[in-house]
Enzyme design. Structure first.
Site, mmCIF file in Angstrom:
data_model
loop_
_atom_site.group_PDB
_atom_site.id
_atom_site.type_symbol
_atom_site.label_atom_id
_atom_site.label_comp_id
_atom_site.label_asym_id
_atom_site.label_seq_id
_atom_site.Cartn_x
_atom_site.Cartn_y
_atom_site.Cartn_z
ATOM 1 N N LYS A 189 -6.783 -17.881 -9.238
ATOM 2 C CA LYS A 189 -8.123 -17.327 -9.021
ATOM 3 C C LYS A 189 -9.019 -18.302 -8.284
ATOM 4 O O LYS A 189 -9.826 -17.900 -7.437
ATOM 5 C CB LYS A 189 -8.780 -16.937 -10.354
ATOM 6 N N LYS A 218 2.249 -6.295 -9.392
ATOM 7 C CA LYS A 218 1.668 -5.538 -10.495
ATOM 8 C C LYS A 218 0.532 -4.628 -10.013
ATOM 9 O O LYS A 218 -0.243 -5.009 -9.137
ATOM 10 C CB LYS A 218 1.134 -6.562 -11.503
ATOM 11 N N LYS A 239 -6.177 -3.736 -11.732
ATOM 12 C CA LYS A 239 -7.411 -2.963 -11.768
ATOM 13 C C LYS A 239 -8.505 -3.564 -10.887
ATOM 14 O O LYS A 239 -9.507 -2.937 -10.625
ATOM 15 C CB LYS A 239 -7.892 -2.780 -13.205
#
Ligand code: TRP
Length: 343
Positions: A119, A202, A205
């Protein structure tokens, strides 16, 4: 339920960040399973709003998403009469325990976390917040405050759970047996739904790159159809489960179909044995997906129709969560040597 039975049941805690849009993968891999298991455990499900501010955020969006995620928990079958549903920031103990745990957590442990490395690499180096580095300690506080025995988490959170265990062990070693060491609870099959546009990664969201990446729980039927019809497949035509990365797209659609219809792989393959091609699979998948989503969306509409209803439920959830969390925090404070504020 009597007090006795609740004491014997194992405690479970999990949470979702109110950022991005909950996906069909979140439903199949997490919410649906939490709902199904909730009677067997004493469950705590929180909307982890404090985690959502570790990257730059918009206040109005945070407010909206916090309510949305809470309402989706319920729409997916979590019963607030059975499980404790609450917002993390409503229970102040989460922030306070984070500070206390910070002071026994070596910096190196946090710098090694792969999610932090990923991140922070995506952001400008000088805008990475201290909160992003500290994220796993807040997560440890979430779990340890409730003495959770088991924590349902996906693969991407396993390292954070290991860290939680390390922090708890360190605390217990320094100040005496206090915190429960939690176990990871591995989701059943159906948990690993991949991205429609990139079936090797993956379904996320918070991926905003492509419109065709994920199916969201609040997507209307025509959008679901559009996304599924465009899902990446290959040039073959056999409708079979496969580990071959070349066939990951079709495999993912089959996994989705199996999870939504709750059928075994062999049953699903038999069902499609005479299909003419991937188009048939996609069309049927559109139908079963929209059927499941319609059920969730109807409940969601009903829950959110009445202004203030969700907030009221969350207030009650926070009250129950506070009882448990405050008691743990009081013990932790005492063990660490803090004076009581009142005699
Ligand atoms: N970090 C988790 C995620 O992104 C969310 C989370 C926060 C969580 N606190 C938690 C999950 C405690 C389980 C238990 O998925």
């Amino acid at each position: 339920m009597s007090d006795n039975s609740s004491k014997k049941r194992q405690r479970v805690l999990s949470g979702v960040q109110p950022s991005g849009n909950l996906t069909i993968g979140n439903y199949l891999g997490a919410l649906k399973q939490w709902a199904r298991e909730q009677q067997h455990f004493e469950s705590f499900f929180c909307v982890v709003d404090l985690h959502a501010i570790t990257v730059p955020h918009d206040p109005q969006e945070l407010r909206d998403k916090t309510r949305e995620v809470a309402a989706l928990y319920l729409a997916c079958g979590i019963d607030p009469e059975v499980s404790t549903v609450f917002v993390q920031s409503h229970v102040r103990a989460h922030s306070e325990l984070t500070w206390l745990l910070n002071c026994i957590t070596p910096l190196g442990w946090l710098q090694r976390m792969t999610q932090y490395k990923d991140k922070s690499a995506k952001q400008q180096q000088d805008s990475v917040s201290t909160g992003l580095l500290d994220y796993p300690v807040l997560m440890a506080a979430d779990i340890l405050l409730y003495h959770a025995d088991a924590v349902p988490v996906g693969d991407d959170q396993r390292q954070h759970l290991e860290l939680t265990r390390d922090i708890a062990q360190r605390f217990n070693h320094l100040f005496g047996e206090t915190l429960t060491i939690p176990e990871a609870m591995i989701p059943l099959s159906g948990a690993r739904i991949k991205a429609l546009d990139d079936p090797l990664s993956k379904m996320s969201k918070s991926e905003t790159g492509s419109e065709y990446h994920a199916l969201y729980l609040l997507d209307p039927p025509n959008r679901v159809k559009k996304k599924l019809m465009r899902a990446v497949t290959d040039s073959g035509r056999d409708i079979q489960f496969s580990d071959d990365p070349e066939r990951a797209g079709v495999n993912n659609l089959l996994e989705l179909y199996a999870a939504l219809t709750e059928q075994e792989h062999t049953t699903v393959e038999a069902h499609f044995a005479n299909a003419r091609g991937y188009g048939d699979l996609k069309k049927e998948l559109v139908e079963v997906t929209n059927e499941v989503l319609a059920g969730i969306q109807q409940k969601y509409q009903a829950l959110t129709a009445e202004e203030g209803y969700i907030d009221e439920l969350l207030a009650r959830g926070a009250e129950r969560a506070c009882e448990v969390a405050d008691a743990t925090l009081a013990t932790v404070r005492e063990r660490m040597g803090f004076l009581k504020a009142h005699a």
